[in-house]
Design a protein around this motif. Structure first.
Motif, PDB file in Angstrom:
ATOM      1  N   LEU A 121     -13.338  -9.246  10.843  1.00  0.00           N
ATOM      2  CA  LEU A 121     -14.042  -7.994  10.576  1.00  0.00           C
ATOM      3  C   LEU A 121     -13.596  -6.950  11.594  1.00  0.00           C
ATOM      4  N   VAL A 122     -13.051  -5.842  11.115  1.00  0.00           N
ATOM      5  CA  VAL A 122     -12.615  -4.758  11.988  1.00  0.00           C
ATOM      6  C   VAL A 122     -13.363  -3.507  11.560  1.00  0.00           C
ATOM      7  N   GLU A 123     -14.144  -2.942  12.474  1.00  0.00           N
ATOM      8  CA  GLU A 123     -15.022  -1.811  12.154  1.00  0.00           C
ATOM      9  C   GLU A 123     -14.223  -0.601  11.702  1.00  0.00           C
ATOM     10  N   ARG A 124     -14.890   0.300  10.937  1.00  0.00           N
ATOM     11  CA  ARG A 124     -14.223   1.373  10.216  1.00  0.00           C
ATOM     12  C   ARG A 124     -13.454   2.344  11.093  1.00  0.00           C
ATOM     13  N   VAL A 141     -13.470 -13.745   4.346  1.00  0.00           N
ATOM     14  CA  VAL A 141     -13.872 -12.341   4.484  1.00  0.00           C
ATOM     15  C   VAL A 141     -12.826 -11.622   5.325  1.00  0.00           C
ATOM     16  N   LEU A 142     -12.220 -10.579   4.738  1.00  0.00           N
ATOM     17  CA  LEU A 142     -11.246  -9.760   5.456  1.00  0.00           C
ATOM     18  C   LEU A 142     -11.671  -8.310   5.343  1.00  0.00           C
ATOM     19  N   ASP A 143     -12.084  -7.733   6.452  1.00  0.00           N
ATOM     20  CA  ASP A 143     -12.477  -6.320   6.522  1.00  0.00           C
ATOM     21  C   ASP A 143     -11.592  -5.697   7.582  1.00  0.00           C
ATOM     22  N   ILE A 144     -10.455  -5.105   7.136  1.00  0.00           N
ATOM     23  CA  ILE A 144      -9.416  -4.747   8.091  1.00  0.00           C
ATOM     24  C   ILE A 144      -9.215  -3.245   8.222  1.00  0.00           C
ATOM     25  N   SER A 145      -9.556  -2.474   7.177  1.00  0.00           N
ATOM     26  CA  SER A 145      -9.389  -1.020   7.285  1.00  0.00           C
ATOM     27  C   SER A 145     -10.174  -0.327   6.185  1.00  0.00           C
ATOM     28  N   ARG A 146     -10.674   0.869   6.493  1.00  0.00           N
ATOM     29  CA  ARG A 146     -11.363   1.696   5.506  1.00  0.00           C
ATOM     30  C   ARG A 146     -11.323   3.147   5.960  1.00  0.00           C
ATOM     31  N   PHE A 147     -11.130   4.038   4.995  1.00  0.00           N
ATOM     32  CA  PHE A 147     -11.092   5.473   5.253  1.00  0.00           C
ATOM     33  C   PHE A 147     -10.093   5.841   6.342  1.00  0.00           C
ATOM     34  N   VAL A 148      -8.848   5.481   6.118  1.00  0.00           N
ATOM     35  CA  VAL A 148      -7.805   5.835   7.078  1.00  0.00           C
ATOM     36  C   VAL A 148      -7.177   7.164   6.661  1.00  0.00           C
ATOM     37  N   LEU A 195     -13.313  -8.479   0.446  1.00  0.00           N
ATOM     38  CA  LEU A 195     -12.096  -7.828   0.926  1.00  0.00           C
ATOM     39  C   LEU A 195     -12.340  -6.331   1.085  1.00  0.00           C
ATOM     40  N   THR A 196     -12.034  -5.813   2.263  1.00  0.00           N
ATOM     41  CA  THR A 196     -12.093  -4.375   2.544  1.00  0.00           C
ATOM     42  C   THR A 196     -10.727  -3.956   3.063  1.00  0.00           C
ATOM     43  N   LEU A 197     -10.058  -3.093   2.314  1.00  0.00           N
ATOM     44  CA  LEU A 197      -8.671  -2.768   2.644  1.00  0.00           C
ATOM     45  C   LEU A 197      -8.287  -1.464   1.953  1.00  0.00           C
ATOM     46  N   VAL A 198      -7.551  -0.606   2.649  1.00  0.00           N
ATOM     47  CA  VAL A 198      -6.998   0.599   2.053  1.00  0.00           C
ATOM     48  C   VAL A 198      -5.555   0.317   1.653  1.00  0.00           C
ATOM     49  N   ILE A 199      -5.259   0.506   0.365  1.00  0.00           N
ATOM     50  CA  ILE A 199      -3.909   0.241  -0.130  1.00  0.00           C
ATOM     51  C   ILE A 199      -3.430   1.437  -0.956  1.00  0.00           C
ATOM     52  N   ASP A 200      -2.125   1.522  -1.114  1.00  0.00           N
ATOM     53  CA  ASP A 200      -1.527   2.592  -1.906  1.00  0.00           C
ATOM     54  C   ASP A 200      -1.370   2.091  -3.341  1.00  0.00           C
ATOM     55  N   ILE A 201      -2.212   2.620  -4.254  1.00  0.00           N
ATOM     56  CA  ILE A 201      -2.177   2.170  -5.645  1.00  0.00           C
ATOM     57  C   ILE A 201      -1.403   3.152  -6.514  1.00  0.00           C
ATOM     58  N   THR A 202      -0.685   4.064  -5.860  1.00  0.00           N
ATOM     59  CA  THR A 202       0.139   4.992  -6.639  1.00  0.00           C
ATOM     60  C   THR A 202       1.501   4.386  -6.953  1.00  0.00           C
ATOM     61  N   LYS A 203       1.897   3.380  -6.204  1.00  0.00           N
ATOM     62  CA  LYS A 203       3.213   2.758  -6.412  1.00  0.00           C
ATOM     63  C   LYS A 203       3.040   1.505  -7.270  1.00  0.00           C
ATOM     64  N   LEU A 204       3.369   1.643  -8.558  1.00  0.00           N
ATOM     65  CA  LEU A 204       3.148   0.550  -9.518  1.00  0.00           C
ATOM     66  C   LEU A 204       4.461  -0.057  -9.998  1.00  0.00           C
ATOM     67  N   ASP A 205       5.556   0.223  -9.312  1.00  0.00           N
ATOM     68  CA  ASP A 205       6.848  -0.329  -9.733  1.00  0.00           C
ATOM     69  C   ASP A 205       6.806  -1.853  -9.671  1.00  0.00           C
ATOM     70  N   GLY A 206       7.221  -2.498 -10.766  1.00  0.00           N
ATOM     71  CA  GLY A 206       7.283  -3.956 -10.800  1.00  0.00           C
ATOM     72  C   GLY A 206       5.970  -4.631 -11.119  1.00  0.00           C
ATOM     73  N   ILE A 207       4.930  -3.855 -11.421  1.00  0.00           N
ATOM     74  CA  ILE A 207       3.616  -4.416 -11.745  1.00  0.00           C
ATOM     75  C   ILE A 207       3.487  -4.538 -13.263  1.00  0.00           C
ATOM     76  N   ASP A 208       3.239  -5.739 -13.741  1.00  0.00           N
ATOM     77  CA  ASP A 208       3.034  -6.002 -15.163  1.00  0.00           C
ATOM     78  C   ASP A 208       1.541  -5.889 -15.463  1.00  0.00           C
TER      79      ASP A 208
END
Length: 601
Positions: free
Chosen positions: A435-438, A461-468, A494-507
């Motif tokens: 758990l890593v605080e915000r 439980v993985l809380d690694i990043s939010r609102f970066v 799971l708490t994580l900030v990811i880039d969901i704009t890059k969809l290359d290769g996703i079926d």
């Protein structure tokens, strides 16, 4: 706590102060009276059938509750003529059970408990128990005493005369029922109660013989010390004490805590000023060393001798140690201590990395299932990264690798770092929570995310990043998320900030290529950027088939205050609401298909 007096009177004026009837006697009387009322009701019905005859009443008198008072006049019992024997007034069988009566009293408002206690002897004891069990102040105890006991002298309330034997009996009748006391700020009533104790005919500890919990958020004056002599009883299990000053007399009483309260299980003493800590530490350390039943302790850095006492407590399970004042112990010798064994939680508060590192470095072993670290001061990236690397290296060497299951990081100022600092903890292969605080800012790409979790296959439980700050921070993509699910198949949160704009290769039909997680219960993606909510919902429903929604509760208190950022954040929030709407729709369709297949078979 409701006032127990009215116009200078008290509950004692309404209720007989004789010795109380035992629960067994009360239950027996209640059962017998119920039976007699029922028999009287049946006789009344028979007499109604022959009303034209002058029937002779053979009703039975009700039994009075046994009393141990020595009265010259016999007690007057109610006769059948004064008792309505209709079925509606017959005692319910549930009221024959003393435990049920006690439960009823717990749901009665404090303001009504005095009246309930004076209703009948069956309700007297449980109603008074509920009324006096938890005191938010000791003021009600003073209010129940005769008003002519106190007066004003030079603007201060003073005792004018001692209590007589009868008044002491009334006071004991109420104080013996007290299980918890909370005292904050005002000490005027404490001074009055302390002056009463000087004339107490018995030992001060007998005033609160059943006290279990004491919360003291006030100064440590001489009068406060007198009160603690009354409140430090063998039955005390929990003590929460926050003081800003302490007299020598108060500290002397505090040093006897271990002797007076041998069964204490919870002790909370947050730090104050350095001057007070230096003064109080020897007294606190001595008392703690005698608390062999202590399970939870929140205290400041007590120095070498005090910390050694902590390590020898046989029952200690939770230790919260405030190292923010460690600068008060400059120059202490670099001793090696045995460390901690069999802890459930170890929490450290840190504001200075240099002094904070001395503590774990001095321990031979840190055997705790859960470790939490709070950083309370701002540090530059270079200094924080170097100090964090050293801290995690020490923890990786000292921790029991098989026992550590949860590690938490909290920060009130914001710390920037990268995943490399966590490498020393990879040896703790049984870790289930990270758990890593915000306010932490951890920059990582897909491969770095995989390297971070590769050593923890049991992670739940993985809380690694939010609102970066997305434009200034490297964040993983969906490919990194899919690899994470493969490395940590037991994830439930799971708490994580990811880039969901890059969809290359996703079926979209099979986003994970056969990899999915059916156990995830909570997913927080915060301000993860996206373009199409529909595409995001399709991908998430494929990766997490049983996920009903993305958790959005974290948004409300964290919307930025900058106008342009607020607009952008509100737009993102609307996108995530659309994602949840699609996920709900997919779930409904999936349920319909399942029901259709079941009906066809």
């Amino acid at each position: 706590m409701a006032d127990v007096s009215d116009d200078g009177g008290s509950v004692a004026d309404q209720i007989d102060d004789s010795e109380e009837t035992s629960p067994d006697e009360l239950n027996a009387v209640a059962r017998e009276n119920v039976q007699r009322v029922e028999r009287n009701r049946r006789r009344a019905e028979r007499r109604a059938d022959v009303a034209d005859l002058a029937a002779i009443s053979d009703d039975e008198s009700l039994i009075g509750t046994p009393s141990r008072t020595t009265s010259s006049a016999p007690s007057t019992l109610e006769t059948p003529s004064s008792v309505d024997s209709s079925p509606s007034l017959a005692m319910h069988p549930a009221l024959q059970n003393f435990d049920i009566i006690c439960a009823i009293c717990l749901y009665v408002h404090d303001e009504s408990l005095p009246a309930l206690a004076s209703t009948c002897r069956i309700f007297e004891r449980p109603a008074l128990d509920a009324l006096w069990r938890n005191l938010q102040s000791v003021e009600p105890l003073v209010k129940c005493l005769p008003s002519d006991l106190f007066g004003t002298e030079r603007g201060r309330m003073v005792l004018l005369k001692p209590l007589d034997t009868r008044t002491w009996g009334i006071l004991y009748k109420y104080t013996s029922r007290v299980h918890s006391i909370t005292q904050s700020d005002s000490l005027t009533v404490i001074e009055l109660l302390s002056s009463l104790m000087l004339s107490c005919p018995s030992a001060p500890a007998s005033l609160f013989p059943n006290l279990r919990q004491l919360t003291w958020h006030a100064d440590g004056t001489h009068c406060a010390a007198e009160f603690l002599r009354m409140a430090f009883v063998p039955t005390l299990l929990s003590l929460d004490m926050q003081i800003s000053s302490a007299s020598s007399f108060f500290l002397s009483v505090l040093s006897s805590l271990g002797t007076l309260c041998p069964h204490l299980q919870v002790l909370i003493m947050p730090s104050a000023t350095n001057g007070l800590l230096r003064k109080a530490s020897p007294f606190v350390a001595q008392s703690i060393s005698q608390l062999n039943c202590l399970k939870t302790l929140y205290v400041w850095d007590l120095g070498n001798q005090g910390n050694e006492h902590l390590m020898q407590l046989p029952a200690l399970q939770v230790l919260v140690l405030d190292l923010q004042t460690s600068s008060a112990w400059k120059g202490r010798s670099r001793l090696q201590f045995p460390g901690f064994h069999n802890l459930n939680y170890l929490v450290l508060f840190i504001d200075n990395f240099n002094y904070a590192l001395d503590f774990p470095r001095s321990l031979q072993v840190i055997d705790s299932k859960n470790i939490g670290i709070y950083f309370t001061a701002a540090h530059s990236f270079r200094s924080s990264y170097t100090a964090l690397s050293q801290l995690f290296t020490i923890l990786g060497e000292k921790c029991d690798h098989n026992n550590l299951i949860s590690f938490s990081l909290f920060d009130s100022t914001g710390v920037s770092t990268n995943p490399d600092v966590f490498k020393p903890l990879h040896a703790c292969h049984n870790l289930t929570q990270l758990l890593v605080e915000r306010s932490w800012r951890i920059s990582m790409a897909d491969e770095e995310l995989c390297q971070l979790v590769r050593g923890w296959p049991k992670l739940q439980v993985l809380d690694i990043s939010r609102f970066v700050a997305v434009r200034a921070t490297t964040i993983p993509t969906l490919h990194g998320l899919i690899s994470l699910l493969q490395l940590c198949p037991a994830l439930t949160s799971l708490t994580l900030v990811i880039d969901i704009t890059k969809l290359d290769g996703i079926d979209f039909k099979s986003p994970g290529g056969g990899i999915c997680n059916n156990h995830l219960e909570k997913l927080v993606l915060s301000n993860s950027p996206m373009k199409s909510p529909l595409n995001v919902a399709l991908i998430l429903s494929g990766l997490f088939p049983n996920l009903l929604k993305v958790d959005l509760d974290c948004w409300d208190p964290l919307v930025p205050k900058i106008p342009m950022s607020r607009v952008r954040s509100e737009k993102q929030l609307e996108q995530w609401k659309a994602v949840n709407l699609f996920l709900h729709s997919f779930h409904v369709v999936r349920e319909r298909c399942t029901e259709s297949m079941s009906s066809d078979s």
